[in-house]
Each structure stands twice: as structure tokens, then as C-alpha cells.
Design an enzyme around this catalytic site. Structure first.
Site, PDB file in Angstrom:
ATOM      1  N   SER A 154      -1.003  -4.290  -5.812  1.00 57.45           N
ATOM      2  CA  SER A 154      -2.306  -3.923  -5.214  1.00 57.45           C
ATOM      3  C   SER A 154      -2.585  -2.868  -4.353  1.00 57.45           C
ATOM      4  CB  SER A 154      -2.966  -5.195  -4.554  1.00 57.45           C
ATOM      5  OG  SER A 154      -2.442  -5.536  -3.456  1.00 57.45           O
ATOM      6  N   LYS A 155      -3.662  -2.541  -4.049  1.00 57.35           N
ATOM      7  CA  LYS A 155      -3.878  -1.289  -2.894  1.00 57.35           C
ATOM      8  C   LYS A 155      -3.045  -1.532  -1.528  1.00 57.35           C
ATOM      9  CE  LYS A 155      -8.381   0.136  -4.503  1.00 57.35           C
ATOM     10  NZ  LYS A 155      -9.837   0.222  -4.212  1.00 57.35           N
ATOM     11  N   ARG A 156      -2.968  -2.864  -1.117  1.00 63.27           N
ATOM     12  CA  ARG A 156      -2.186  -3.133  -0.086  1.00 63.27           C
ATOM     13  C   ARG A 156      -0.628  -2.638   0.004  1.00 63.27           C
ATOM     14  NH1 ARG A 156       0.893  -7.675   0.320  1.00 63.27           N
ATOM     15  NH2 ARG A 156       0.477  -9.305  -1.151  1.00 63.27           N
TER      16      ARG A 156
END
Length: 463
Positions: A243-245
Site C-alpha cells: 500500500s501507499k504506506r
């Protein structure tokens, strides 16, 4: 058989790493066997599909060099074909109209959940011999449902996961056209793969649940089944879904961060596939080696450090002129001063072994394209009387020596011997005066690039 593969993203967002890897595998398989690679844009989700996302997908494919042989085909431009097939299925009895409203279907499922049964469409409008269908309600636009087999199994030999078998009793009658006549995703995919004569469907394993439905529809149409290969997802280094994290996950964020496409391709190729212990290879080698037998069944983990290591390898192998072209926009954003400065390609040659991205390379190159601003505390520490005396001797002699790396190194050794100093006692103040910083590549190589005139001018205030 001519191998025909496809990459079929939905343009509801950017091209992410998982999608890029799927595209790479499908592309490489077609290239391995002299086949055809097709790009298909599955844009039937009108609420979420955008032209910007379509362009982002195409840009990502172009940056990676995954050139398609046919397409891009757009599902929204094939509506007449889908309606033609649905009409034929209604005529053949492999599909039927269902007049249940969404509320009625939900109520049906609630009753099944309450009874402990799997929620599913109960076949209210499914035609059967001797069955009397309900009266068609006024003002209700029907959906079209596929008449899924009631008995037997759907089975296929997945090229990645092995044999997968699903009972038809687990599948209800899928909606293949909405009340407005718009066909649904699973139906469009089948018609596209059928029409485009796709021989190998290589896609993410989030599609495994779609496959038995698609197989049944394709068989009802009389189509030949392709080989299916479902590739496990990519996880973050922490084992969680990417994910973006976990950092930049849009492919087009990577060129912006200074990654080379060949590094990304090499890295993605090794995420879930292997060829012995080979870690670094060209795309020509990859296409010659790639097969479905060596795709792993377990998820791959994304490792940013490994990608950066590969990027450093490819930077070191890349032509200096190309690197200079890639670094130039970053230098211009940082207001680099090129007048009287050394040629960028020569600076790149000196700096590239030490950097992992083009952006780092541009930052390092700025050493030569800005005025030095030494820290006052560092000047007080390193510009001692002894250091200034050594710099004075160096500057006086530097006016007459050949301006080569070898001559400068010899001059520095002479100054050290005469001043009874160790190398850091001269090199540190030299770096500080000329570059404004204490850490650079070999100081003699740096001074050569700056040129005699610039070096003497920057030493002058300390003599």
C-alpha cells in the site's frame, strides 16, 4: 499454436507495481514464444474510470518498454459486440431475463444468511422444464443472468497454483447485463478473451474466484479455454498487502524518484520468479528464460533496498550522456550554474558509482554547479594557521603544474612532506574551500574537474 497474451487493467487508478509485474510476465511470455502481446483497457466501470488513469497506464507501460503488439482495445468501444453475444445467449437459452429487484435479491440473501446458508441468487426467474415463471412485473427493467450449470465441477490446471476445482453448486447465476443493458466485468472479459484468441491468461490471484464463472461462460459460448496462471500478490516488507504506506507504489513515481526502467524491470522479474541464482539480467535474457513453471506459489515481498541496489548497478552501467540527460531537470530545478562549470557528463562519470538514484546523482553533481558556502564552525575547525600555510604552498605551486589528476596528487604529496602533515590536514581544508563540504570523491579528481582557475579563485580568501 501462436501464443497470445494480454494485460487488461481497469483505469480506476495508476499502474501499480503488481499490475506492472503482471504486464511484464504476460509480455515476456509472448516474447519468449514469438507470440502477440495485447493491451486491453477494461473501462466499463464508468463511475471510477478516468482518462487520466488510462494515460497513466499507457505512460507506465511506455516507461518500462512493455510495448504491445495489438491495442489498446477499450471495452466501452465494444458494447455492440457484447450485446450481440448476450442476444445470442438469450436465444440459445444459456442466459435469461431476471426481474428481481435489488431489494428482493438482498432480502433473499438475508433469509439465506439467517438459515445458515450461503447467500446466493435462488433461481426465481431461471427457466426449467415444467417450471412456471412468475408474472413479469410492470415497470421493472430486468437484468440478464448466465444460466450456470447446476451440477458437476469446474476444474482447470492453473499454471502457477496447480489443479483448482470448484463445484458448480458453489456458483449462482451471474448477472451478465445490468438493467440498462450494460454488460458486467466477468462477461466482457470472457468475450474479449474469446474474440482476441487469448491462449494464456496471466493475472493476479485476486482473479481466481472469477475464473470458474468465466470458464463456464466461455464453454457455453463454445470457446476454447486458455491456460490460466494466477500470480500471487506482492506484499510489503512487513508481510502486509502493498500500500501507499510502503512507499511509492505507482510505477510513474519511480522515474520521478530517479529509478531506471531496466532496474525496475529486473527487480519485478525476480518478484515471484527465478532462474537459478541469477539476480541481474537483461530483458533479452529474461524473455529467453521466462516460463510459467518457475513462478512461485507464495506471495513475493517488496524490498526497497534491493531495488535501490539494482538501480545503483544499472546507473554504473549506463552511458554518461543518458545519465546527464536524466539528471539535467533535477539540476535545473536546483538552480544549477553551468557557466564556467565542468561538463556534466564528466561530473556524472566521477559521481555515478556512489549513488543509488538519478536524483541522488543530481544532488551529488550540484557540488560543481553552485557557489561553496562553508559552515563557519567547520572553517574554524579546519582552517588553522598550519592549514592555511599548506594551502598557500599548494596554490603557489598549482599555478605551474599540469592540471591532471596525477600531477595534483603528486603536488599534494609534496606539500604534505614539506609541511609535515597527514593527508586529512590538507584534504579537508582543500575540500572545504573549493566545494564548501568535507565529503567528496577523491580530492585530486574533484580539483581536476573544477579547473585551475576556479580552484585558485576559491582558495584565495584563505591564503
Amino acid at each position: 499454436m501462436t501464443v497470445r497474451t494480454r494485460f487488461a487493467p481497469s483505469p480506476t487508478g495508476y499502474l501499480h507495481l503488481g499490475g506492472a509485474r503482471t504486464a511484464l510476465f504476460a509480455w515476456a511470455y509472448a516474447r519468449r514464444f514469438g507470440g502477440t502481446f495485447i493491451l486491453r483497457i477494461e473501462d466499463t466501470d464508468l463511475e471510477r474510470s478516468t482518462p487520466e488513469a488510462v494515460q497513466a497506464i499507457i505512460d507506465g507501460m511506455q516507461w518500462l518498454g512493455l510495448n504491445h503488439d495489438e491495442g489498446p482495445f477499450y471495452q466501452m468501444q465494444r458494447m455492440d459486440r457484447y450485446r450481440e453475444v448476450i442476444a445470442q445467449m438469450l436465444k440459445d437459452g444459456t442466459a435469461y431475463y431476471c426481474y428481481c429487484t435489488p431489494d428482493e435479491v438482498e432480502a433473499m440473501r438475508e433469509r439465506q444468511r439467517a438459515a445458515g446458508d450461503k447467500p446466493r441468487y435462488d433461481g426465481t426467474w431461471r427457466p426449467e422444464p415444467g417450471k412456471t415463471l412468475p408474472a413479469i412485473p410492470a415497470g421493472v427493467k430486468p437484468v440478464v443472468r448466465f444460466r450456470n450449470p447446476l451440477d458437476g465441477e469446474v476444474s482447470w490446471d492453473d499454471a502457477v497454483k496447480g489443479t483448482i476445482t470448484i463445484s458448480n453448486r458453489e456458483l449462482d447465476d451471474l448477472v451478465i447485463a445490468r438493467p440498462d443493458g450494460t454488460p458486467t466485468y466477468n462477461f466482457c472479459v470472457v468475450v474479449d478473451d474469446w474474440d482476441m484468441k487469448i491462449t494464456h491468461v496471466i493475472r493476479g490471484d485476486d482473479h481466481v474466484n472469477n475464473t470458474p464463472r468465466q470458464i463456464n461462460i466461455l464453454q457455453a459460448l463454445g470457446g476454447e479455454l486458455p491456460v490460466y496462471g494466477h500470480v500471487p500478490m506482492i506484499l510489503g516488507a512487513d508481510g502486509e498487502k502493498l500500500s501507499k504506506r510502503h512507499g511509492a507504489v505507482s510505477v510513474m513515481e519511480y522515474p520521478a524518484q530517479g529509478y531506471l526502467p531496466e532496474a525496475m524491470l529486473n527487480y519485478l522479474a525476480r518478484l515471484g520468479w527465478s532462474h537459478g541464482d541469477e539476480e541481474i539480467f537483461s530483458m533479452a535474457q529474461f524473455c529467453a528464460w521466462f516460463d510459467l513453471d518457475h513462478l512461485t506459489k507464495s506471495p513475493a515481498q517488496f524490498n526497497p533496498e534491493k531495488l535501490a541496489w539494482l538501480n545503483n548497478h544499472y546507473i554504473k552501467q549506463t552511458d554518461n550522456a543518458r545519465l546527464a540527460q536524466l539528471a539535467m531537470p533535477e539540476l535545473q530545478r536546483d538552480n544549477a550554474k553551468f557557466d564556467g562549470a565542468p561538463p556534466l557528463e564528466e561530473v556524472i562519470a566521477l559521481m555515478k558509482d556512489r549513488t543509488q538514484t538519478i536524483n541522488e546523482l543530481a544532488d551529488a553533481a550540484m557540488l560543481f554547479y553552485r557557489d561553496p558556502k562553508p559552515d563557519e564552525a567547520l572553517l574554524a575547525q579546519h582552517m588553522t594557521d598550519a592549514a592555511c600555510a599548506a594551502l598557500t604552498q599548494f596554490a603557489d605551486a598549482a599555478r605551474a603544474v599540469d592540471w591532471t589528476k596525477e600531477a595534483i596528487a603528486a603536488l599534494m604529496k609534496q606539500v604534505l612532506a614539506d609541511q609535515k602533515m597527514k593527508m586529512p590536514q590538507l584534504a579537508m581544508p582543500l575540500r572545504l574551500a573549493v566545494t564548501g563540504q568535507l565529503q567528496t570523491p577523491s580530492v585530486d579528481a574533484v580539483l581536476v574537474l573544477f579547473g585551475r582557475e576556479v580552484v585558485l579563485r576559491r582558495l584565495a580568501p584563505y591564503l
